[in-house]
Design a protein around this motif. Structure first.
Motif, mmCIF file in Angstrom:
data_model
loop_
_atom_site.group_PDB
_atom_site.id
_atom_site.type_symbol
_atom_site.label_atom_id
_atom_site.label_comp_id
_atom_site.label_asym_id
_atom_site.label_seq_id
_atom_site.Cartn_x
_atom_site.Cartn_y
_atom_site.Cartn_z
ATOM 1 N N GLU A 1 0.844 -1.201 0.000
ATOM 2 C CA GLU A 1 0.000 0.000 0.000
ATOM 3 C C GLU A 1 0.873 1.242 0.000
ATOM 4 O OE1 GLU A 1 -0.999 -2.323 3.181
ATOM 5 O OE2 GLU A 1 1.125 -2.199 2.809
ATOM 6 N N ALA B 1 0.230 5.402 0.601
ATOM 7 C CA ALA B 1 -0.806 6.317 1.085
ATOM 8 C C ALA B 1 -1.263 7.306 0.023
ATOM 9 C CB ALA B 1 -0.282 7.064 2.304
ATOM 10 N N ASN C 1 -5.407 -1.175 2.722
ATOM 11 C CA ASN C 1 -4.673 -0.864 3.950
ATOM 12 C C ASN C 1 -5.613 -0.335 5.036
ATOM 13 O OD1 ASN C 1 -2.076 1.595 4.779
ATOM 14 N ND2 ASN C 1 -2.448 -0.383 5.657
ATOM 15 N N SER D 1 -1.427 -1.660 9.348
ATOM 16 C CA SER D 1 -0.051 -1.190 9.495
ATOM 17 C C SER D 1 0.039 0.022 10.416
ATOM 18 C CB SER D 1 0.572 -0.888 8.135
ATOM 19 O OG SER D 1 -0.223 0.001 7.427
ATOM 20 N N LYS E 1 1.685 -5.416 8.970
ATOM 21 C CA LYS E 1 3.031 -4.927 8.616
ATOM 22 C C LYS E 1 3.659 -4.373 9.878
ATOM 23 C CE LYS E 1 3.524 -2.849 4.697
ATOM 24 N NZ LYS E 1 3.567 -1.395 4.653
ATOM 25 N N GLU F 1 8.943 -5.328 7.987
ATOM 26 C CA GLU F 1 9.384 -4.208 7.152
ATOM 27 C C GLU F 1 10.723 -3.673 7.657
ATOM 28 O OE1 GLU F 1 7.659 -0.265 7.282
ATOM 29 O OE2 GLU F 1 7.012 -0.512 5.209
ATOM 30 N N SER G 1 12.817 1.156 4.871
ATOM 31 C CA SER G 1 11.895 1.313 3.734
ATOM 32 C C SER G 1 11.612 2.779 3.459
ATOM 33 C CB SER G 1 10.564 0.639 4.076
ATOM 34 O OG SER G 1 9.897 1.391 5.073
ATOM 35 N N GLY H 1 13.711 -2.329 1.227
ATOM 36 C CA GLY H 1 14.996 -2.453 0.545
ATOM 37 C C GLY H 1 14.993 -3.413 -0.620
ATOM 38 N N GLY I 1 7.662 -1.581 -2.253
ATOM 39 C CA GLY I 1 6.949 -0.315 -2.112
ATOM 40 C C GLY I 1 7.537 0.733 -3.039
ATOM 41 N N SER I 2 8.696 1.277 -2.624
ATOM 42 C CA SER I 2 9.291 2.411 -3.341
ATOM 43 C C SER I 2 9.298 2.215 -4.854
ATOM 44 C CB SER I 2 10.733 2.625 -2.869
ATOM 45 O OG SER I 2 10.751 3.109 -1.551
HETATM 46 N N1 FMN Z 1 2.908 1.446 4.148
HETATM 47 C C1 FMN Z 1 1.730 1.394 4.800
HETATM 48 O O1 FMN Z 1 1.495 0.458 5.546
HETATM 49 N N2 FMN Z 1 0.776 2.360 4.614
HETATM 50 C C2 FMN Z 1 0.980 3.397 3.766
HETATM 51 O O2 FMN Z 1 0.100 4.240 3.638
HETATM 52 C C3 FMN Z 1 2.206 3.475 3.061
HETATM 53 N N3 FMN Z 1 2.450 4.480 2.176
HETATM 54 C C4 FMN Z 1 3.611 4.485 1.447
HETATM 55 C C5 FMN Z 1 3.824 5.462 0.489
HETATM 56 C C6 FMN Z 1 4.972 5.469 -0.281
HETATM 57 C C7 FMN Z 1 5.154 6.515 -1.328
HETATM 58 C C8 FMN Z 1 5.957 4.476 -0.063
HETATM 59 C C9 FMN Z 1 7.220 4.462 -0.882
HETATM 60 C C10 FMN Z 1 5.751 3.509 0.895
HETATM 61 C C11 FMN Z 1 4.582 3.481 1.656
HETATM 62 N N4 FMN Z 1 4.333 2.478 2.593
HETATM 63 C C12 FMN Z 1 3.152 2.451 3.283
HETATM 64 C C13 FMN Z 1 5.289 1.376 2.783
HETATM 65 C C14 FMN Z 1 5.134 0.323 1.679
HETATM 66 O O3 FMN Z 1 3.864 -0.287 1.687
HETATM 67 C C15 FMN Z 1 6.200 -0.767 1.834
HETATM 68 O O4 FMN Z 1 6.020 -1.452 3.050
HETATM 69 C C16 FMN Z 1 7.602 -0.199 1.797
HETATM 70 O O5 FMN Z 1 7.682 0.810 0.834
HETATM 71 C C17 FMN Z 1 8.592 -1.297 1.489
HETATM 72 O O6 FMN Z 1 9.903 -0.809 1.498
HETATM 73 P P1 FMN Z 1 10.653 -0.192 0.211
HETATM 74 O O7 FMN Z 1 10.169 1.191 0.088
HETATM 75 O O8 FMN Z 1 12.079 -0.277 0.605
HETATM 76 O O9 FMN Z 1 10.275 -1.072 -0.948
#
Ligand code: FMN
Length: 547
Positions: free
Chosen positions: A107, A109, A160, A189, A223, A271, A274, A314, A335-336
């Motif tokens: 997810e 946001a 989410n 989360s 999460k 997680e 991140s 990561g 995510g990213s």
């Molecule tokens: N995680 C949540 O549980 N809720 C969120 O609303 C949420 N928003 C995110 C918004 C962005 C732009 C990003 C990059 C990540 C967000 N995350 C959120 C975390 C991601 O769901 C994910 O767990 C995380 O990005 C994984 O790590 P990574 O960025 O290294 O891939």
């Protein structure tokens, strides 16, 4: 009757000895480039060959034919079975969630993880979660309606449920929406403790099947980045919360009873460092700790069904994904990197900034929620001044009791370099906003000048995310873009490949390439551990064009 033994091998032609290998279309591989090419054929069995006198004496045969141990040809020392990306994770994950691949697009946001992203993942037989965080309830409900309509025949999608300590009513309202519609998967989360909203989502609709097992109406993912929080989600719902919900008529007595014997969540996503909110822990530290917690909790409660532990944070390259599976992750979540996919809700200008980031182009910066407590989020640093400017606001907040106490030059700097407006202008906008949303904040600000200062500073933090989403050209230097180091790693990996072109970067192509590369990397590592001289320079799998 006595067995007739006359058909045995003729005397003088013994068939003892290891089996031999006859090549098919591909010859045996011995050198670095040959080994690298052969190892990529992960869907074929790989035969480890003994060829005395040739190189290291070991070779690799892919395809071809294995015969009895007579005649010529290299002998087969061992055979690795085919390795499909589908099999890298836990088979109970793919079975339970009705997916082909152990992979989730997490997810993001404010709808950055859009309904389109979730739908694309579901149709490609993976899982995606809609980013409901930061959205008003009516927008969340619209998205849920769309998903429930478009994916009516599937259960591999979710939404989410973000913990909202500041405004508990928002979390309750989101939970109510998720329960009103047929949402098959919910990812909880940012929780530190189990709230009634989470318990309702987990417990509503529980029933006992004729064979005695407890059947869930929907499945909860959690999460987490701390073992003690994981433990709460792995445990049955707290008895006190169950009693309260039953007394309020929000769950039945039978649901409460069934809930007492099962974990709240059977899929726990660990997680590591991140994008966005993060504890910044390395996956290699956190995942084994949570796996150990899982083993203790499962033993304590004697559950019949497994609790799976997945990995996030990561993951932007095949090697990182392979490493997560090697650590024992049941599934992976990214995510990213999905922020630069075609389905992402992030704006074009913000995506362009993300696509040029290196692994060190991220920073921790003040978070809009819990600003006063010093909470931080990991954001993109390259191309935007958000981290520095929001940091200056936090410093000013800590050092001064009120806006009025900030002296002339410092005030002029903040007004000119950060806000692009005077404190008074920003306060006027802030007042209008809170008047509509929560006038209690204004009451408090009228007799608490430090709170008034926080509301003014939070205007910048809230607006900066919206400017990025809207692609506001006059505010590029203020974009708040959540991003982890996985983004830079991904950019390095895809450089020069078809995935470097935004038009080819669908969320599904990103996922399939990470998984395919992870399978190749895993095979490389298996072969290296068998003693084959795998070429270090060709270890990194390249993205493949879709067929
Ligand atoms: N995680 C949540 O549980 N809720 C969120 O609303 C949420 N928003 C995110 C918004 C962005 C732009 C990003 C990059 C990540 C967000 N995350 C959120 C975390 C991601 O769901 C994910 O767990 C995380 O990005 C994984 O790590 P990574 O960025 O290294 O891939």
């Amino acid at each position: 009757a006595r067995p007739d033994i006359r058909g045995a091998a003729p005397v003088g032609r013994p068939s003892y000895g290891p089996p031999t290998w006859q090549p098919g279309t591909q010859p045996a591989a011995f050198t670095g480039p040959e080994l690298a090419a052969a190892a990529r054929l992960v869907r074929e069995p790989a035969h480890l060959l003994s060829v005395p006198g040739r190189g290291t004496g070991l070779g690799l045969g892919v395809g071809g034919r294995i015969g009895p141990g007579r005649g010529s040809g290299p002998t087969v020392v061992a055979t690795l079975p085919p390795l499909y990306p589908e099999w890298l994770g836990d088979r109970s994950f793919t079975e339970t969630h009705q997916v082909r691949f152990p992979y989730i697009a997490g997810e993001m946001a404010t709808g950055i993880a859009t309904t389109g992203l979730v739908t694309a993942m579901a149709r490609a037989q993976m899982l995606g979660f809609f980013g409901s965080g930061g959205l008003a309830p009516d927008r969340i409900e619209d998205a849920v309606r769309t998903l429930a309509r478009d994916l009516a025949d599937r259960s591999n999608w979710g939404v989410n449920l973000l913990h909202s300590p500041g405004i508990p009513a928002l979390e309750e309202a989101t939970a109510a929406i998720l329960l009103r519609h047929p949402v098959p998967r919910i990812c909880a989360s940012a929780f530190m403790t189990i709230t009634p909203a989470v318990v309702r989502c987990a417990v509503d609709g529980l029933r006992r099947a004729p064979d005695g097992t407890v059947v869930r109406a929907r499945r909860i993912f959690a999460k987490i980045s701390r073992p003690e929080v994981a433990e709460q989600f792995m445990s049955p719902a707290p008895a006190a919360v169950l009693r309260t919900l039953a007394a309020r008529g929000e769950i039945t007595a039978e649901e409460a009873e069934l809930a007492a014997g099962i974990p709240i969540a059977q899929d726990i996503t660990v997680e590591a460092d991140s994008g966005g909110h993060t504890d910044g822990r390395p996956l290699g530290v956190l995942l084994p700790a949570v796996q150990a917690t899982r083993d203790q909790v499962v033993a304590r409660f004697g559950y019949r069904e497994p609790i799976r532990v997945g990995a996030a944070g990561g993951l932007g390259t095949p090697q990182a994904v392979a490493a997560a599976f090697a650590l024992g992750a049941a599934y992976v979540l990214t995510g990213s990197v999905n922020q630069v996919s075609a389905e992402s809700g992030q704006s074009g200008p913000a995506q362009a900034m993300l696509a040029s980031a290196g692994i060190a182009d991220v920073a921790m910066a003040p978070a809009a929620d819990m600003f006063e407590l010093g909470a931080k989020v990991q954001v993109l640093r390259r191309g935007t001044m958000y981290a520095a400017r929001a940091g200056a606001l936090y410093d000013a907040y800590r050092q001064h009791p009120s806006l009025e106490a900030i002296d002339g030059p410092a005030r002029a700097r903040l007004e000119r370099d950060v806000f692009g407006a005077t404190f008074d202008d920003v306060w006027a906008r802030t007042r209008d906003y809170w008047q509509q949303r929560d006038p209690g904040q204004l009451d408090r600000a009228s007799h608490d000048p430090k709170h008034r200062m926080a509301l003014v500073f939070r205007w910048y933090l809230g607006s900066s995310g919206r400017w990025a989403l809207a692609g506001a050209t006059d505010r590029r230097a203020d974009y708040q873009i959540w991003c982890g180091p996985a983004m830079g790693a991904f950019n390095d990996w895809v450089r020069g490949s078809h995935l470097a072109d935004p038009a080819n970067r669908s969320v599904v192509q990103i996922a399939l390439n990470l998984l395919e590369g992870a399978a190749v990397h895993t095979r490389f590592q298996q072969l290296r551990a068998c003693g084959l001289p795998m070429p270090v320079a060709r270890f990194a799998p390249r993205p493949l064009e879709p067929r």
